[in-house]
Scaffold this motif. Structure first.
Motif, PDB file in Angstrom:
ATOM      1  N   GLU A  95       0.849  -1.187   0.000  1.00 28.87           N
ATOM      2  CA  GLU A  95       0.000   0.000   0.000  1.00 28.87           C
ATOM      3  C   GLU A  95       0.891   1.246   0.000  1.00 28.87           C
ATOM      4  N   PRO A 169     -13.793  -4.630   7.555  1.00 31.83           N
ATOM      5  CA  PRO A 169     -14.811  -3.781   6.928  1.00 31.83           C
ATOM      6  C   PRO A 169     -15.727  -3.183   7.991  1.00 31.83           C
ATOM      7  N   GLN A 187     -17.586   0.989   4.821  1.00 31.49           N
ATOM      8  CA  GLN A 187     -16.176   1.067   4.431  1.00 31.49           C
ATOM      9  C   GLN A 187     -15.652  -0.355   4.252  1.00 31.49           C
ATOM     10  N   ASP A 188     -15.199  -0.650   3.045  1.00 33.44           N
ATOM     11  CA  ASP A 188     -14.652  -1.981   2.791  1.00 33.44           C
ATOM     12  C   ASP A 188     -13.328  -2.162   3.525  1.00 33.44           C
ATOM     13  N   VAL A 190      -9.498  -4.250   4.066  1.00 32.65           N
ATOM     14  CA  VAL A 190      -8.340  -4.632   3.244  1.00 32.65           C
ATOM     15  C   VAL A 190      -7.640  -5.807   3.930  1.00 32.65           C
ATOM     16  N   GLU A 220      -6.421  -7.886  -1.004  1.00 37.26           N
ATOM     17  CA  GLU A 220      -7.774  -8.125  -1.493  1.00 37.26           C
ATOM     18  C   GLU A 220      -8.751  -7.272  -0.677  1.00 37.26           C
ATOM     19  N   THR A 221      -9.816  -6.890  -1.333  1.00 39.10           N
ATOM     20  CA  THR A 221     -10.847  -6.089  -0.665  1.00 39.10           C
ATOM     21  C   THR A 221     -11.800  -7.005   0.089  1.00 39.10           C
ATOM     22  N   PRO A 223     -15.349  -6.900   1.431  1.00 38.48           N
ATOM     23  CA  PRO A 223     -16.537  -6.042   1.364  1.00 38.48           C
ATOM     24  C   PRO A 223     -17.336  -6.057   2.662  1.00 38.48           C
TER      25      PRO A 223
END
Length: 388
Positions: A95, A169, A187-188, A190, A220-221, A223
């Motif tokens: 990131e 999340p 808010q997703d 991480v 990866e997100t 959700p």
């Protein structure tokens, strides 16, 4: 007679020839021995000079060790590999952060003694003629070092990166305003792909010295399970119920009722999901502020931590009942309670007895709970379609 003479002459000629052959063989052998002795005497010092040195064109990992002693060779390889590898690192971009995996933390090592011994021994057990050929017409021989390291720091660093960057999340939520609901967007989260990063780091770790490789971590997100669009459908009060505790409750009981009600306030129950009173309110402990107050245990009223919260579960049951929802788990008190009609109560006991209900609607349910003027109040909100 003539034939006999001829035979005698033939045998005599063969004996003479045989003697000549023997003489020639002995002479040739003497010449060979002489030449060999001369060769050995002439080149002995030259070959002897290399007895304590590594033969020409002998390499270790492309490093020429020709003419080096064993100690010199070990020092060269140590300087070129063991010392330099300590300075190497792998840069990791995760990131907006940067990390590094230093080789020094891996405790890197090579089998230097073993390989240098192999290089030093090359040609030493051959005969003098082959040794001479190896010295005069050498052929390149390259021995390879074996590299090893401790992989534990790789895993530790990957775990550290994950713990610092991973985020859970945050579901969308509802906030009751003066003119209606305000929807707070989700808010997703991480999540670091730990296995991928660990595999890529291991693939980059080798015994070569030189540039520091760069690895980009993959994420990866995660959700959120409750979305803003889903909560925007909540727009109507579908059920309301209250009970009074002020006239009969001690300050301790009132405190417990207020704490339990507050822990439920604002809870959103999605379609098809089940609400658990014990799961939401949690264990009633002194650390959370619960106090000892009268509680029904069997056929008796005794003092217990969190006494009074059965009035909260009972009030919640009644508002659920009025909304036409399904209570999937409910237990009556062993004694009648005064704040609701008989049979309309719901007792709870953490770890033993729970109260649960299911959202049978196609829309989310927002639970509003509060205490005011000695009353505990629950309101359920959902979409206007469920009341039409």
């Amino acid at each position: 007679m003539i034939k006999m003479d001829r035979r005698r002459q033939s045998r005599k000629a063969k004996k003479v020839l045989k003697k000549r052959m023997v003489v020639l063989a002995v002479g040739a052998l003497a010449v060979f021995v002489g030449i060999s002795c001369g060769f050995m005497v002439y080149h002995y010092n030259d070959i002897e000079h290399w007895n304590n040195l590594i033969y020409p064109k002998v390499f270790v990992n492309d490093t020429d060790l020709s003419g080096k002693t064993k100690l010199e060779a070990k020092n060269i390889i140590k300087r070129e590999y063991s010392d330099k590898i300590q300075q190497k690192k792998i840069d990791i971009i995760a990131e907006d952060r940067k990390y590094e995996l230093s080789y020094s933390s891996l405790k890197p090592s090579y089998n230097i003694d073993e390989v240098v011994n192999q290089a030093y021994s090359y040609g030493k057990d051959e005969n003098i003629f082959k040794k001479y050929r190896l010295l005069k017409r050498p052929k390149a021989v390259d021995y390879e070092l074996k590299f090893s390291y401790n992989a534990e720091p790789v895993k530790n660093l990957v775990d550290k990166i994950g713990s610092e960057i991973n985020s859970e999340p945050v579901n969308a939520s509802l906030r009751m305003g003066s003119i209606g609901f305000e929807v707070i967007p989700q808010q997703d989260g991480v999540k670091l792909k730990k296995e991928d990063l660990e595999k890529e780091l291991v693939s980059k770790i080798d015994g070569t010295v030189g540039q520091n490789p760069v690895v980009k971590a993959k994420f990866e997100t995660v959700p959120a399970s409750i979305k803003e669009a889903q909560l925007k459908t909540v727009d109507t009060l579908i059920s309301s119920f209250s009970t009074n505790y002020g006239s009969i409750s001690s300050a301790e009981r009132a405190n417990n009722i207020a704490l339990a009600t507050k822990s439920i306030n604002g809870y959103v129950l999605m379609p098809g999901k089940t609400f658990s009173f014990n799961g939401v309110v949690g264990q009633r402990t002194a650390a959370k502020g619960y106090q000892a107050a009268p509680v029904i245990i069997g056929d008796k009223v005794e003092s217990g931590l969190g006494g009074g919260i059965c009035q909260v579960s009972t009030t919640l049951y009644n508002v659920v009942y009025k909304a036409g929802l399904t209570s999937t788990e409910r237990t009556h008190h062993s004694l009648a309670v005064h704040y609701v009609p008989e049979g309309m109560d719901a007792t709870v006991d953490y770890g033993n007895i729970d109260y649960k209900f299911r959202n049978d609607f196609k829309y989310p349910i927002y639970i509003e709970g509060y205490t005011s003027g000695g009353n505990v109040v629950f309101n359920l909100y959902s979409n206007s379609a469920v009341v039409n």
